[in-house]
Scaffold this active site. Structure first.
Site, PDB file in Angstrom:
ATOM      1  N   GLY A  71     -40.593   0.735 -12.059  1.00  0.00           N
ATOM      2  CA  GLY A  71     -40.823   1.919 -11.393  1.00  0.00           C
ATOM      3  C   GLY A  71     -41.755   3.133 -12.054  1.00  0.00           C
ATOM      4  N   HIS A 201     -34.064  -3.074 -10.509  1.00  0.00           N
ATOM      5  CA  HIS A 201     -32.957  -3.293 -11.313  1.00  0.00           C
ATOM      6  C   HIS A 201     -31.782  -2.208 -10.853  1.00  0.00           C
ATOM      7  CE1 HIS A 201     -33.663   0.262 -14.361  1.00  0.00           C
ATOM      8  NE2 HIS A 201     -34.764  -0.219 -13.871  1.00  0.00           N
ATOM      9  N   CYS A 327     -28.011  22.455 -22.708  1.00  0.00           N
ATOM     10  CA  CYS A 327     -28.344  22.423 -24.079  1.00  0.00           C
ATOM     11  C   CYS A 327     -29.918  22.773 -24.228  1.00  0.00           C
ATOM     12  CB  CYS A 327     -27.895  21.588 -24.892  1.00  0.00           C
ATOM     13  SG  CYS A 327     -28.200  21.619 -26.694  1.00  0.00           S
TER      14      CYS A 327
END
Ligand code: PLP
Length: 374
Positions: A71, A201, A327
């Site tokens: 991709g 996949h 974070c």
């Protein structure tokens, strides 16, 4: 050891039937598809058969289907082509694209090419008014690249609405469909899009095989130069068994799409219910119960000393899920997607993503564990 795999947006296990279809092309039929003698002719036939299968399933022309290595390569090719071959001088994307798009946009969006990001609505959906304003404000041709479904939070894009806006402003439109190809029926004849990317996949096919759909109306040059494979569009000896596996995996995924998607959606709904019942102050990122990919559930837990170690503790307990936090300090930059939609440092995000192989019993086990780990 019984592991629970809830990270199907990262990758999915290969279907046995897909493996069975691929195996002969790893052993008996090994010819180079470019060879003119019989060994080559039989493998060439396998590739062209896969291409026809994929084209038919997506209601596209076989000439519009190009097999790539993944991709990421498909996304890179689409962005590069829009800039180099289709005269696009401004790129419009979103801050929550996969890095395979974001980093490519940053790379090409320099010099006489600029880029901007669309505004997002509070739930993380693309602000269509802002998209239209941006399209209208550029005199030069725009390239719009927006993902069909977000891999971290699951938000689904109205690909038709975006495509129609692009048409109105003569823009080129690419959609990263890596999380939706093989999960939703796509009718490319009726979808106003110039490029889409996919990757096998993500729907129980092999790793290392991607797809780039290029609408017949656009003519582009290859990103990878060399031999004349893929009708001169992508040089390099084809990933024969990968391509055969891609075709088979898409065939199976589409044949069972209705049944499997209803089942996987029921798992996601069940997990939302169970989390709400059992974990205080839990919330969900994005539009989890609205326009959302049925395979992905992004959960925000209150940050505590214990929950900060959540992914690690899940792993110790043989539960595989993936992270994503707001974070912004230290080496861990956290998830750019979570930062863009909900920059709350007091939450810990875990993405659970499901497939047809998961069960409600697994969800019960995970929720029980989460009660201890939060
Ligand atoms: N785009 C999206 C939305 C993804 O989720 C992924 C993989 O996680 C990619 C692109 C990259 O695909 P590949 O792993 O085939 O390069």
């Amino acid at each position: 050891m019984n592991r629970i795999y809830f990270d199907n947006a990262a990758t999915t296990p290969l279907d046995k039937e897909v493996l069975d279809a691929m195996l002969p092309y790893m052993t008996t039929y090994f010819g180079n598809p470019s060879s003119i003698y019989s060994y080559g002719r039989e493998t060439r036939l396998a590739i062209e058969t896969a291409r026809k299968t994929v084209a038919k399933l997506l209601n596209a022309h076989p000439g519009e289907i190009f097999f790539t290595s993944c991709g990421t390569e498909s996304n890179n090719t689409a962005v590069a082509a829009a800039i180099h071959d289709l005269d696009c001088r401004h790129i419009i994307s979103s801050p929550i694209e996969h890095h395979a798009v974001l980093h490519t946009v940053e790379h090409y969006g320099c010099g006489d090419v600029s880029y901007s990001y669309v505004k997002l609505l509070p739930g993380g959906h693309v602000d269509m008014e802002d998209l239209e304003e941006q399209l209208a404000s550029h005199e030069e041709r725009c390239f719009v690249t927006l993902m069909h479904a977000n891999n971290e939070i699951g938000n689904l894009l109205d690909i038709h609405a975006v495509g129609n806006l692009c048409k109105k402003y003569n823009a080129i439109f690419h959609s990263d469909c890596v999380q939706t190809l093989g999960h939703y029926p796509l009718d490319l004849r009726k979808t106003p899009v110039h490029f889409i990317s996919g990757s096998s996949h993500k729907f129980h096919g092999p790793k290392g095989c991607g797809l780039l759909y290029v609408n017949d109306n656009v003519k582009i040059h290859p990103l990878i130069l060399g031999g004349g494979q893929e009708r001169n569009m992508r040089a390099g000896t084809e990933n024969l068994y990968g391509i055969v596996g891609f075709g088979k995996a898409l065939e199976l995924a589409m044949a069972n799409c209705e049944k499997d998607s209803a089942y996987v959606q029921s798992l996601k709904t069940y997990m939302i219910e169970q989390l709400r019942k059992n974990i205080k102050c839990v919330s969900f990122n994005g539009d989890a119960e609205g326009k959302s990919l049925y395979t992905v559930l992004s959960v925000a837990f209150p940050k505590t000393e214990k929950s900060e170690m959540l992914l690690f503790n899940l792993d110790i307990n043989h539960i595989c899920a993936s992270g994503g936090s707001a974070c912004t300090s230290g080496a861990d930059q956290g998830s750019h997607v979570i930062r863009a939609i909900n920059n709350n440092p007091n939450l810990v995000t875990v993405r659970f993503s499901f497939s047809k192989h998961n069960t409600k019993e697994e969800i019960d086990t995970v929720v029980e564990k989460l009660k201890e780990l939060i």
